[in-house]
Write an enzyme that holds these catalytic residues in place. Structure first.
Site, mmCIF file in Angstrom:
data_model
loop_
_atom_site.group_PDB
_atom_site.id
_atom_site.type_symbol
_atom_site.label_atom_id
_atom_site.label_comp_id
_atom_site.label_asym_id
_atom_site.label_seq_id
_atom_site.Cartn_x
_atom_site.Cartn_y
_atom_site.Cartn_z
ATOM 1 N N TRP A 224 0.876 -1.386 0.233
ATOM 2 C CA TRP A 224 -0.245 0.327 0.076
ATOM 3 C C TRP A 224 0.582 1.043 0.203
ATOM 4 O O TRP A 224 0.787 2.053 -0.736
ATOM 5 C CB TRP A 224 -0.652 0.082 1.385
ATOM 6 C CG TRP A 224 -2.295 -1.442 0.674
ATOM 7 C CD1 TRP A 224 -1.902 -2.087 1.956
ATOM 8 C CD2 TRP A 224 -2.963 -1.597 -0.135
ATOM 9 N NE1 TRP A 224 -3.119 -2.950 1.588
ATOM 10 C CE2 TRP A 224 -3.729 -2.562 0.475
ATOM 11 C CE3 TRP A 224 -3.260 -0.970 -1.105
ATOM 12 C CZ2 TRP A 224 -4.693 -3.236 -0.274
ATOM 13 C CZ3 TRP A 224 -4.619 -1.241 -1.634
ATOM 14 C CH2 TRP A 224 -5.082 -2.442 -1.702
ATOM 15 N N LYS B 196 -12.257 -2.882 6.386
ATOM 16 C CA LYS B 196 -10.937 -2.947 7.597
ATOM 17 C C LYS B 196 -11.614 -2.842 9.228
ATOM 18 O O LYS B 196 -11.311 -3.875 9.640
ATOM 19 C CB LYS B 196 -9.669 -2.341 7.155
ATOM 20 C CG LYS B 196 -9.302 -2.516 6.227
ATOM 21 C CD LYS B 196 -8.988 -3.833 5.486
ATOM 22 C CE LYS B 196 -8.661 -3.762 4.232
ATOM 23 N NZ LYS B 196 -7.895 -2.509 3.161
ATOM 24 N N ASP C 297 -2.283 6.511 6.779
ATOM 25 C CA ASP C 297 -2.934 5.350 5.874
ATOM 26 C C ASP C 297 -2.938 4.323 7.254
ATOM 27 O O ASP C 297 -1.681 4.005 7.129
ATOM 28 C CB ASP C 297 -2.079 4.441 4.760
ATOM 29 C CG ASP C 297 -2.851 3.872 4.054
ATOM 30 O OD1 ASP C 297 -3.969 3.573 4.618
ATOM 31 O OD2 ASP C 297 -3.146 3.041 3.068
HETATM 32 C C1 LIG Z 1 -7.112 -2.345 1.810
HETATM 33 C C2 LIG Z 1 -5.835 -1.049 2.789
HETATM 34 C C3 LIG Z 1 -6.224 0.119 1.202
HETATM 35 C C4 LIG Z 1 -6.593 0.099 0.029
HETATM 36 O O1 LIG Z 1 -7.756 0.083 0.572
HETATM 37 P P1 LIG Z 1 -8.968 1.003 -0.902
HETATM 38 O O2 LIG Z 1 -10.705 1.327 0.022
HETATM 39 O O3 LIG Z 1 -9.704 0.112 -1.733
HETATM 40 O O4 LIG Z 1 -8.662 1.480 -1.711
HETATM 41 C C5 LIG Z 1 -4.805 0.799 1.522
HETATM 42 N N1 LIG Z 1 -4.205 1.085 2.546
HETATM 43 C C6 LIG Z 1 -4.451 0.514 3.116
HETATM 44 C C7 LIG Z 1 -3.090 0.295 4.740
HETATM 45 C C8 LIG Z 1 -5.005 -1.043 3.371
HETATM 46 O O5 LIG Z 1 -4.919 -2.088 4.210
#
Ligand SMILES: *Cc1c(COP(=O)(O)O)cnc(C)c1O
Length: 354
Positions: A100, A191, A167
């Site tokens: 990511w 998540k 993030d």
């Molecule tokens: C799942 C995830 C993403 C991607 O998220 P989307 O909402 O599908 O764009 C980005 N960063 C992390 C750390 C993730 O676990």
């Protein structure tokens, strides 16, 4: 029969949340209308949005500290680009701790100069680089607090004067950190908060408005902030369900209460991974994620047996990501400790019969 849901995302949500959300799709609070057929500008939905934003800031201890909570669309993946658009003037500093983070770097490079201040690509991202140095002229430092795929988690926030951007898709609301150290925190809902379809962005308002280039409206945090996340039609179901989860968490005692439970689940899981000679942890011990435990089976010949025992025990979603292989047990907030115990018991049973 409800399964033990270890899915990495979209993932398990609390039962009570699921029931209320399902009911609201039929009828919202005795209104005679469905949640998904009312105007997002109706008082009923504005109240939902306000509550969701207020709960998010409250849980993080950021109420009254100059932060705004936004519920946006496009996933965390859109924020890779949006964070750069809103902050990148000289250069962006990035800590590369996995898939990511690599994607975030790729997007930022579309807009300007990017420096990688650390990377664990040399060991398939099984650790978190420490003691990083951030250039003095960096506009911001971007980190990924929890690396969902590799099962690593930043335990100590890096020291830097740059605006800290994170993030936190896979560990938001799971543990206490000093959230006032962050300029921007973003997280896809699916998540640890709700269904896919909305992304929470927590932004400190004074970090905005400093770039000289133009920002497309849909990526401009100032516009979304001034419109209270209603610049365009928000994803009402995802926001409502997120609000319910945040309410659930607040009633449970907030982040410190859930952190205790999460630590207990992780201790149980890693305890077995380390004790059982058939299994091996993937991530460096000091960087292990409390959310996603990654591990492999030492003997490939046992895979079929283990997989079928897991299926019989109604265990769902523990296959590892293709870039790591093996297994990944995701233990988000809503996963009960009993589910971890069921998995641990299966691992013990495999050892006994192997
Ligand atoms: C799942 C995830 C993403 C991607 O998220 P989307 O909402 O599908 O764009 C980005 N960063 C992390 C750390 C993730 O676990």
């Amino acid at each position: 029969m409800k399964k033990h849901n270890f899915s990495a995302g979209p993932c398990i949500l609390p039962d009570s949340v699921m029931q209320k959300a399902a009911h609201a799709v039929q009828e919202l609070d005795g209104s005679g209308l469905s949640l998904i057929e009312i105007s997002h500008r109706s008082p009923a939905f504005i109240e939902i949005m306000d509550k969701a934003c207020a709960s998010a800031l409250d849980l993080l201890g950021l109420t009254g500290k100059g932060y705004k909570a936004l519920f946006l669309q496009g996933g965390a993946s859109m924020q890779f680009l949006a964070t750069a658009y809103n902050l990148l003037e000289n250069k962006g500093a990035y800590l590369n701790t996995g898939t990511w983070a690599t994607k975030a770097i790729k997007e930022a490079k579309l807009l300007g100069e990017v420096v990688e201040v650390g990377s664990s690509a040399d060991a398939n991202f099984n650790y978190i680089p420490k003691n990083i140095e951030v250039p003095a002229d960096a506009d911001y430092l971007h980190i990924t607090t929890n690396n969902t795929i590799f099962g690593t988690q930043i335990k100590t926030l890096p020291e830097s004067d740059a605006v800290l951007v994170s993030d936190s898709s896979s560990d938001i609301f799971s543990r206490q950190l000093d959230f006032s150290k962050f300029g921007i925190i973003y997280a896809g809902a699916q998540k640890n908060m709700g269904p896919a379809g909305t992304t929470l962005v927590i932004v400190k308002e004074d970090v905005l408005g400093k770039v000289t280039h133009k920002i497309p409206s849909m990526l401009d945090y100032s516009i979304h902030a001034s419109k209270d996340s209603m610049f365009n039609t928000p994803p009402v179901f995802a926001v409502y369900t997120s609000m319910l989860t945040l309410e659930w968490l607040t009633n449970l005692g907030g982040i410190s209460a859930i952190e205790e439970k999460n630590n207990a689940k992780a201790a149980l899981m890693y305890g077995e991974i380390d004790r059982n000679p058939l299994f091996k942890g993937f991530a460096a011990m000091e960087d292990r994620s409390t959310m996603n435990a990654t591990f492999t089976l030492e003997e490939a010949s046992l895979k079929e047996k283990f997989d079928s025992m897991c299926a019989d025990a109604l265990i769902n979603g523990i296959n590892g990501h293709r870039s790591v292989g093996g297994y990944r047990a995701s233990m988000y907030n809503a996963l009960p400790q009993e589910s971890v115990q069921v998995l641990v018991d299966v691992m013990k049973e495999l050892e006994r019969i192997a």
